[in-house]
Design an enzyme around this catalytic site. Sequence first.
Site, PDB file in Angstrom:
ATOM      1  N   GLY A  63       0.840  -1.189   0.000  1.00 24.48           N
ATOM      2  CA  GLY A  63       0.000   0.000   0.000  1.00 24.48           C
ATOM      3  C   GLY A  63       0.873   1.235   0.000  1.00 24.48           C
ATOM      4  CD  GLN A  80       3.526   5.874   2.554  1.00 26.17           C
ATOM      5  OE1 GLN A  80       2.529   5.331   2.113  1.00 26.17           O
ATOM      6  NE2 GLN A  80       4.505   5.193   3.141  1.00 26.17           N
ATOM      7  CB  CYS A 124       5.254   2.219   7.113  1.00 24.52           C
ATOM      8  SG  CYS A 124       4.793   3.751   6.308  1.00 24.52           S
ATOM      9  CG  LEU A 125       6.691   1.049   1.049  1.00 17.80           C
ATOM     10  CD1 LEU A 125       6.241   1.315  -0.376  1.00 17.80           C
ATOM     11  CD2 LEU A 125       7.761  -0.030   1.076  1.00 17.80           C
ATOM     12  CG  HIS A 131      -0.569   1.455   7.356  1.00 15.08           C
ATOM     13  ND1 HIS A 131       0.385   0.992   8.235  1.00 15.08           N
ATOM     14  CD2 HIS A 131       0.105   2.249   6.464  1.00 15.08           C
ATOM     15  CE1 HIS A 131       1.566   1.507   7.887  1.00 15.08           C
ATOM     16  NE2 HIS A 131       1.430   2.250   6.814  1.00 15.08           N
ATOM     17  CD  GLU A 132      -1.044   2.620   2.834  1.00 14.11           C
ATOM     18  OE1 GLU A 132      -0.597   3.783   2.732  1.00 14.11           O
ATOM     19  OE2 GLU A 132      -0.313   1.638   3.069  1.00 14.11           O
ATOM     20  CG  HIS A 159       0.471   7.044   5.429  1.00 14.96           C
ATOM     21  ND1 HIS A 159       1.615   7.490   6.047  1.00 14.96           N
ATOM     22  CD2 HIS A 159       0.659   5.710   5.234  1.00 14.96           C
ATOM     23  CE1 HIS A 159       2.451   6.471   6.218  1.00 14.96           C
ATOM     24  NE2 HIS A 159       1.893   5.386   5.739  1.00 14.96           N
TER      25      HIS A 159
HETATM   26 CO    CO Z   1       2.669   3.482   5.620  1.00 15.90          CO
END
Ligand code: CO
Length: 180
Positions: A45, A50, A107-108, A149-150, A153
């Site tokens: 995701g 991000q 998480c990236l 989670h997304e 963000h």
């Molecule tokens: Co993330």
Amino acid sequence: MLREIVVYPDKRLKLISKEVTSFNGALHDLLDDMYDTMRSKNGVGLAAIQVGVDQRVLIINIPIEDEDGDSYGTEHDSNDQPKEKTMEIINPVIVAQDGTEKFQEGCLSLPGVYEDVERAKHVKVEYFDREGAKHTLEDDGFLAVVIQHEIDHLDGKVFIEKLSFLKRKRFEKEWAKQQK
Ligand code: CO
């Protein structure tokens, strides 16, 4: 086209992203670039912030092998995450949620960090696709975890903010050490 991933503690990760109002070519380019960028890092995701864009846009592509639930950390090959399976989720709103479940997240924007996070077990989400058509999705598995989670963000939150005080302190210490 690959875009650069914003890494914690970059302040942009704290921005509240803005609603998308035009479902135009720039949005489509952003979505396409987000897919390439997410794939290049083996993510499942990615939220637009991000890649530094503060718009309420996120993508999810759960690898076929992980559909029954697995951690974020495993490696996938691209056959496992075909572009046509990518969910493109714009202006999402959680309209119902219940239950709780703990799941190990990554998480990236925090490469190498994996922690158990508690979230709602079941969510119902209304959102728009890249053409501006409205949809509703409902899930109580891995997708429910990823979408929460997304969406966080988009509201300027990263998953480590959900850790206990002590775990968070330990994380910040380790992270600072790692960044040197
Ligand atoms: Co993330």
